[in-house]
Design a protein around this motif. Structure first.
Motif, PDB file in Angstrom:
ATOM      1  N   LEU A 159     -10.722  -9.326  -6.400  1.00 34.54           N
ATOM      2  CA  LEU A 159     -10.868 -10.197  -5.242  1.00 34.54           C
ATOM      3  C   LEU A 159      -9.540 -10.800  -4.789  1.00 34.54           C
ATOM      4  CD1 LEU A 159     -14.151 -12.064  -6.235  1.00 34.54           C
ATOM      5  CD2 LEU A 159     -13.886 -10.261  -4.523  1.00 34.54           C
ATOM      6  N   SER A 160      -8.481 -10.488  -5.508  1.00 37.92           N
ATOM      7  CA  SER A 160      -7.161 -10.994  -5.138  1.00 37.92           C
ATOM      8  C   SER A 160      -6.692 -10.337  -3.842  1.00 37.92           C
ATOM      9  CB  SER A 160      -6.165 -10.693  -6.262  1.00 37.92           C
ATOM     10  OG  SER A 160      -4.852 -10.951  -5.837  1.00 37.92           O
ATOM     11  N   GLU A 161      -6.051 -11.124  -2.987  1.00 35.47           N
ATOM     12  CA  GLU A 161      -5.562 -10.590  -1.716  1.00 35.47           C
ATOM     13  C   GLU A 161      -4.493  -9.523  -1.931  1.00 35.47           C
ATOM     14  OE1 GLU A 161      -3.951 -12.229   2.612  1.00 35.47           O
ATOM     15  OE2 GLU A 161      -4.629 -13.614   1.065  1.00 35.47           O
ATOM     16  N   TYR A 181     -10.851  -2.129   0.072  1.00 35.99           N
ATOM     17  CA  TYR A 181     -11.856  -1.068  -0.055  1.00 35.99           C
ATOM     18  C   TYR A 181     -13.264  -1.651   0.071  1.00 35.99           C
ATOM     19  CZ  TYR A 181      -7.831   1.336  -2.191  1.00 35.99           C
ATOM     20  OH  TYR A 181      -6.596   1.874  -2.448  1.00 35.99           O
ATOM     21  N   TYR A 182     -13.456  -2.803  -0.548  1.00 37.46           N
ATOM     22  CA  TYR A 182     -14.771  -3.454  -0.548  1.00 37.46           C
ATOM     23  C   TYR A 182     -15.214  -3.804   0.878  1.00 37.46           C
ATOM     24  CZ  TYR A 182     -18.412  -6.887  -1.648  1.00 37.46           C
ATOM     25  OH  TYR A 182     -19.606  -7.576  -1.721  1.00 37.46           O
ATOM     26  N   LEU A 183     -14.301  -4.352   1.656  1.00 37.09           N
ATOM     27  CA  LEU A 183     -14.637  -4.718   3.033  1.00 37.09           C
ATOM     28  C   LEU A 183     -14.756  -3.486   3.927  1.00 37.09           C
ATOM     29  CD1 LEU A 183     -12.301  -7.818   3.518  1.00 37.09           C
ATOM     30  CD2 LEU A 183     -14.800  -7.843   3.418  1.00 37.09           C
ATOM     31  N   ASN A 184     -13.773  -2.590   3.834  1.00 33.53           N
ATOM     32  CA  ASN A 184     -13.736  -1.440   4.748  1.00 33.53           C
ATOM     33  C   ASN A 184     -14.921  -0.505   4.591  1.00 33.53           C
ATOM     34  OD1 ASN A 184     -11.394  -2.362   5.892  1.00 33.53           O
ATOM     35  ND2 ASN A 184     -10.047  -0.884   4.899  1.00 33.53           N
ATOM     36  N   VAL A 185     -15.355  -0.293   3.351  1.00 30.24           N
ATOM     37  CA  VAL A 185     -16.430   0.681   3.149  1.00 30.24           C
ATOM     38  C   VAL A 185     -17.729   0.194   3.783  1.00 30.24           C
ATOM     39  CG1 VAL A 185     -17.372  -0.150   0.930  1.00 30.24           C
ATOM     40  CG2 VAL A 185     -17.312   2.313   1.422  1.00 30.24           C
TER      41      VAL A 185
END
Length: 386
Positions: A342-344, A351-355
Motif C-alpha cells: 500500500l506504500s505510494e 496494479y491494484y487500482l489499475n486492474v
C-alpha cells in the motif's frame, strides 16, 4: 515471454517489446499524476512501427492479426497498463477495419494513408448523458448538413490517447435520427480538449473530454453509417482483457520476486518457503495460466471461424472471466507482499487500482450476464413447450 508465443514472427515482435518494457516500468510512476500521459512510451512504440501492427500489408502496415496483437498488448501492459490500453484502441480499430473493410471507400482510403504516415486514431462514442454506447441510445453529439459540409456540435468523454490523437472517429446523430461515424481531424477549428480525467485508475490514459463547437468537415468525412446495420467482427476488443492480465502478470512477478528474496530475521529463509505463501503463489499461477488459456484459446477459435460475427458471446465471456481473474491475481499478490504493497513508492498500489478499471471497460458485466440469463430462460421455455 510465456508459452503462448509460438512462431518466430511472434517471438521477434515480443522481443522488441521486451526491450522497451524496462523503460515503461521505470516511467510508470510518473503516471500517478493527474494530467499525465506516457508520451515517451508512445514515441518508442512508434519507433518500432507498433502503430502499424494491424494495418494491412498492402496499405504499408505490418499486417499482423488478432493473436499477435493480443500477445503484444499483454506484453506492453505488463510494462505499463496505461500505455497498453491507450495504444490498444488505435491498433484495435485498425484491426477491425482490416477484418471487415467497413469504412466508406474514399474516407477509409484517406484515413489508412494517414495512419501509414504516422497518424493515431480512436473512436469516440461515450457521452456524459448517454453513457457507454454499448448500452444503446442515440448520441447527443449531432451532425447538421450545410451544403457539402457537416457541422458537428457536442462532446465525447473517455477519449483515451487524447494528447496524441490525430483523428477522432466520432459517433453523431443526424437530422434523420441516424448514427454516422465521422472522421474529424484534431486540427479542425472548433475542436478542443478538456482535461477532465481524474480517475484513480489508469490515470495515464488521459481519457479526457473532447468538445466539438461548430466543427465543420466535408460530407466525405463520413467514415461509416450505423444503418443499415452490417455485423462486423469485434475480436479486437480482446485487447481489454489482455491489458488487465498484463497488469496482473506484473503484479505476480513483483510478488514472486519479493517472496523469493525477502528473508525475515525471525524466519531465516525466504517467505516463499512458508506453506501459506507457497499456496498463494500456486493460486496465482493457476489463475494466470487458466486466464491465458481462455484468452488465447478464444482467439484461436475466432481466427479459425468462417463467420467471426457469431462470436459475440464468446468474446464477452472471455473479457469478463479474464478481467475477473486479473483482479483476483492482483489481490493475491497484494496479500503476499503485505502492508508495504500500500506504500505510494511500491508499484503494487498502482496494479491494484489499475486492474479494477477493467470492470468499466465494455462489455459491462451486468449487460452480459443479463443477456445470458435471458438466453437461458428462453431456451428453457422452448424446451418445456416441446
Amino acid at each position: 515471454m510465456h508459452s503462448f508465443v509460438k512462431t518466430p514472427a511472434q517471438r521477434k515482435l515480443i522481443e522488441q517489446i521486451e526491450k522497451l518494457k524496462p523503460s515503461f516500468k521505470a516511467r510508470e510512476p510518473e503516471l500517478d499524476t493527474l494530467g499525465s500521459f506516457p508520451f515517451k512510451d508512445i514515441e518508442e512504440l512508434k519507433q518500432i512501427d507498433y502503430h502499424l501492427l494491424t494495418l494491412p500489408r498492402e496499405s504499408g502496415g505490418q499486417g499482423f492479426g488478432l493473436y499477435e496483437y493480443i500477445l503484444a498488448q499483454e506484453a506492453i501492459s505488463e510494462g505499463s497498463g496505461s500505455t497498453g490500453l491507450s495504444i490498444g484502441w488505435h491498433n484495435g480499430i485498425v484491426l477491425e477495419y482490416a477484418e471487415n473493410r467497413h469504412w466508406n471507400e474514399k474516407a477509409g482510403q484517406f484515413l489508412v494513408e494517414e495512419i501509414r504516415k504516422g497518424a493515431l486514431i480512436n473512436s469516440l462514442g461515450t457521452e456524459n448523458n448517454t453513457g457507454s454506447p454499448t448500452r444503446g441510445g442515440l448520441p447527443q453529439t449531432n451532425a447538421v448538413a450545410d451544403g457539402d459540409d457537416l457541422i458537428i456540435n457536442g462532446e465525447k468523454t473517455y477519449a483515451s490517447l487524447s494528447p496524441v490523437l490525430d483523428y477522432f472517429l466520432v459517433s453523431t446523430t443526424t437530422e434523420e435520427k441516424e448514427v454516422e461515424h465521422i472522421m474529424i481531424p484534431r486540427t479542425a477549428a472548433g475542436v478542443s480538449i478538456e482535461q477532465s480525467w481524474d480517475s484513480l485508475a489508469m490515470r495515464g490514459t488521459a481519457s479526457d473530454t473532447v468538445v466539438f463547437n461548430n466543427v465543420r468537415v466535408p460530407r466525405s468525412n463520413i467514415l461509416k453509417k450505423n444503418k443499415p446495420v452490417e455485423p462486423v467482427s469485434k475480436g479486437w476488443l480482446l485487447h481489454i482483457p489482455a491489458c488487465y492480465i498484463g497488469i496482473a502478470a506484473a503484479a505476480r512477478n513483483y510478488a514472486l520476486e519479493f517472496a523469493t528474496s525477502y528473508v525475515p530475521v525471525s524466519l531465516g529463509k525466504p517467505i516463499a518457503e512458508v506453506p501459506s505463501i507457497s499456496q498463494k503463489i500456486g493460486d496465482m499461477e493457476l489463475e494466470l495460466s487458466t486466464a491465458r488459456h481462455l484468452l488465447y484459446g478464444t482467439i484461436e477459435r475466432y481466427e479459425a471461424a468462417t463467420d467471426k460475427t457469431t462470436f459475440e458471446e464468446s468474446l464477452d465471456v472471455t473479457k469478463i472471466a479474464v478481467t475477473s481473474a486479473a483482479i483476483s491475481i492482483v489481490n493475491t499478490a497484494m496479500e503476499i507482499v503485505g502492508s508495504r504493497a500500500l506504500s505510494e513508492s511500491n508499484p503494487m498500489h498502482r496494479y491494484y487500482l489499475n486492474v479494477r478499471a477493467g470492470l468499466y471497460n465494455p462489455p459491462m458485466n451486468d449487460v452480459v450476464t443479463s443477456k445470458m440469463a435471458n438466453k437461458a430462460i428462453q431456451s428453457m421455455k422452448k424446451a418445456t413447450m416441446k
